[in-house]
Design an enzyme around this catalytic site. Sequence first.
Site, PDB file in Angstrom:
ATOM      1  N   LYS A  52      70.667  30.579  50.190  1.00  0.00           N
ATOM      2  CA  LYS A  52      69.965  31.069  51.363  1.00  0.00           C
ATOM      3  C   LYS A  52      68.606  30.391  51.458  1.00  0.00           C
ATOM      4  CE  LYS A  52      67.636  34.898  51.331  1.00  0.00           C
ATOM      5  NZ  LYS A  52      66.384  35.366  50.731  1.00  0.00           N
ATOM      6  N   ASP A  92      75.090  35.054  49.189  1.00  0.00           N
ATOM      7  CA  ASP A  92      74.196  36.190  49.394  1.00  0.00           C
ATOM      8  C   ASP A  92      74.291  36.924  48.061  1.00  0.00           C
ATOM      9  OD1 ASP A  92      73.245  38.816  49.768  1.00  0.00           O
ATOM     10  OD2 ASP A  92      73.417  38.561  51.922  1.00  0.00           O
ATOM     11  N   HIS A  93      73.277  36.772  47.220  1.00  0.00           N
ATOM     12  CA  HIS A  93      73.471  37.229  45.837  1.00  0.00           C
ATOM     13  C   HIS A  93      73.681  38.741  45.732  1.00  0.00           C
ATOM     14  CE1 HIS A  93      69.139  38.123  45.805  1.00  0.00           C
ATOM     15  NE2 HIS A  93      69.349  38.851  44.727  1.00  0.00           N
ATOM     16  N   LYS A 115      76.263  41.733  43.150  1.00  0.00           N
ATOM     17  CA  LYS A 115      75.761  42.867  42.352  1.00  0.00           C
ATOM     18  C   LYS A 115      76.885  43.881  42.151  1.00  0.00           C
ATOM     19  CE  LYS A 115      70.952  42.521  43.854  1.00  0.00           C
ATOM     20  NZ  LYS A 115      70.095  42.372  42.693  1.00  0.00           N
ATOM     21  N   HIS A 141      70.848  40.325  53.007  1.00  0.00           N
ATOM     22  CA  HIS A 141      71.225  41.370  52.045  1.00  0.00           C
ATOM     23  C   HIS A 141      71.433  42.736  52.701  1.00  0.00           C
ATOM     24  CE1 HIS A 141      69.937  38.210  49.510  1.00  0.00           C
ATOM     25  NE2 HIS A 141      68.686  38.563  49.356  1.00  0.00           N
TER      26      HIS A 141
HETATM   27  C1  BG6 Z   1      65.770  37.186  47.628  1.00  0.00           C
HETATM   28  C2  BG6 Z   1      64.503  37.168  48.437  1.00  0.00           C
HETATM   29  O1  BG6 Z   1      66.869  36.802  48.404  1.00  0.00           O
HETATM   30  O2  BG6 Z   1      65.993  38.493  47.141  1.00  0.00           O
HETATM   31  C3  BG6 Z   1      63.335  37.660  47.630  1.00  0.00           C
HETATM   32  O3  BG6 Z   1      64.249  35.847  48.892  1.00  0.00           O
HETATM   33  C4  BG6 Z   1      63.637  38.995  47.021  1.00  0.00           C
HETATM   34  O4  BG6 Z   1      62.152  37.737  48.415  1.00  0.00           O
HETATM   35  C5  BG6 Z   1      64.964  38.964  46.287  1.00  0.00           C
HETATM   36  O5  BG6 Z   1      62.585  39.310  46.115  1.00  0.00           O
HETATM   37  C6  BG6 Z   1      65.367  40.343  45.825  1.00  0.00           C
HETATM   38  O6  BG6 Z   1      66.490  40.220  45.000  1.00  0.00           O
HETATM   39  P1  BG6 Z   1      66.778  41.286  43.867  1.00  0.00           P
HETATM   40  O7  BG6 Z   1      68.078  40.847  43.285  1.00  0.00           O
HETATM   41  O8  BG6 Z   1      65.630  41.218  42.917  1.00  0.00           O
HETATM   42  O9  BG6 Z   1      66.838  42.597  44.566  1.00  0.00           O
END
Ligand code: BG6
Length: 530
Positions: free
Chosen positions: A190, A219-220, A224, A282
């Site tokens: 992304k 989209d990580h 999860k 997300h």
């Molecule tokens: C990322 C954003 O995609 O997700 C960041 O660019 C954000 O700004 C992060 O901090 C949050 O990811 P997680 O896994 O820590 O909730």
Amino acid sequence: MSAAAATVSPSAAENPLTEGLERLPVPATTLVIFGATGDLARRKLLPALYNLAHDGALPERFHLVGVSRREKPHEDYRAECMEAIRQFSRRTPDEDVLESLLEQVRYVPGVFDDDEVYASLAEVLEDFERQAGQPLARIFYLSTAPAFFPVIVEALGREGLAHRDGGGAEGPPAGAGEQDERQVAVIIEKPFGTSLAEASELNQRVLSVFEESQVFRIDHYLGKETVQNMMAFRFANGMFEPLWNRNYIDSVQITAAEDIGIGGRAGYYDRAGALRDLIQNHMLQLLCHVAMEPPASFTADEVRNEKVKVLHAIHAPSADEVARMAVRAQYGPGRAGGSEVSGYLEEEGVREDSNTETFAALRLEVDNWRWAGVPFYLRAGKRLARKVTEIAVTLKPVPHLAFSQEGSLGIRPNQLVLTVQPNEGVSLQLGAKIPGTRMSIRPVNMEFLYGTSFLSQSPEAYERLILDAMRGDATLFTRNDEVEAQWQICDPIVSAWEAEPGPLPQYEAGSQGPRQARELMAEGHAWRSI
Ligand code: BG6
């Protein structure tokens, strides 16, 4: 990784990624990381690869190639990978697994728009294939600045590196044997565009080289555990589905609060803001998981078809509607982690008159039979009171309350809270009688916590996602029409905000966010405390 590494793995039998899952084969693979020395590669990708190796989840033949700008010998890159893994892996590395994983790591220096880079890369890939005596699957991971995504993809196409036939541009490697097709895939980080127009153009350029089934848009959040558990929770339990609609659900609240500021990411963040950074991707994905219809099967297209239907059912606001359904704000100075912190406008690299939001909240509606009239409240922000990502589903109040409220500590509608992080779990708030001689009621929680029900540690999102891409399973990745539908919802909000002059409302760092967010709530609704 040589064959030895797969046997070194101390805990393949307990591997949470493969245990109980249909074992799609993972072919012998070369993974090429573009942007190999960047933050994401160091903090997430390399540790994820290590943990996959540790779990015995990587194929017996696995090679890693890093591509980045600076000149350096393979050995230096190898040492950097080791250091990153030692620093960021969720497990203390087992030195044998680490050695074995990085034994043959290669580094290709160069700028991404220089065809020489791809010629050198082709040599490395072919060399690995010669050693293997067969074509190897190729995964190209684009972990670079987004401007390079189309540049790299097009160069891969031009140089014949995207070819599926075993020989690529140069004819089959020596000893290719009967296996003459390889899997070739591209993983794209992304942000996938910064608007609908950009995302569509990027899709076109990517799809001129690769087929959609070869494209894995990350989209990580989809990697999860708790997000995947939403599917299990909704579709593996009979008790929720009858209630999961406008007749019983009053509202849905989705929060992605962070206590951190923007750190050293001003260059990216000041052009993105909370809406593009977290909500467009997300949070809309989380919403889809709550609102989608049950898919006929858990396959990439069935699942993504259902999510796209939800996105298409979300009413994209007109310019006039934006003020009523969207709020933005910026953090001012305050306290975080026990110390004084500066406001967004004082962060290094942020324009002093910046109108970029560090907090955004929306009220959306999903216009279909299941959800008509149910508000979906979304909020995301930096420098809030604490880090928490959760989905709270509030049920309608009972139609008639036979108990006296006197002596009761608040009879509230049932609420189901799915906590994505931290303390992953599900909690159901019920009304229960307070022990004693009176009929007094107070809310209590029924809790399921991952940490106590399952003793194994959850894998990191990137572990699951990299493994799925290697298996060719795109279920947990965003499809082209999906990413465009997400932008379709956000574009009008971005345009309306860009047209409005600043300065933005401020909220104190470390607080619950701006008071303006309350104005989005319908009567009787309130944001949960962060
Ligand atoms: C990322 C954003 O995609 O997700 C960041 O660019 C954000 O700004 C992060 O901090 C949050 O990811 P997680 O896994 O820590 O909730």
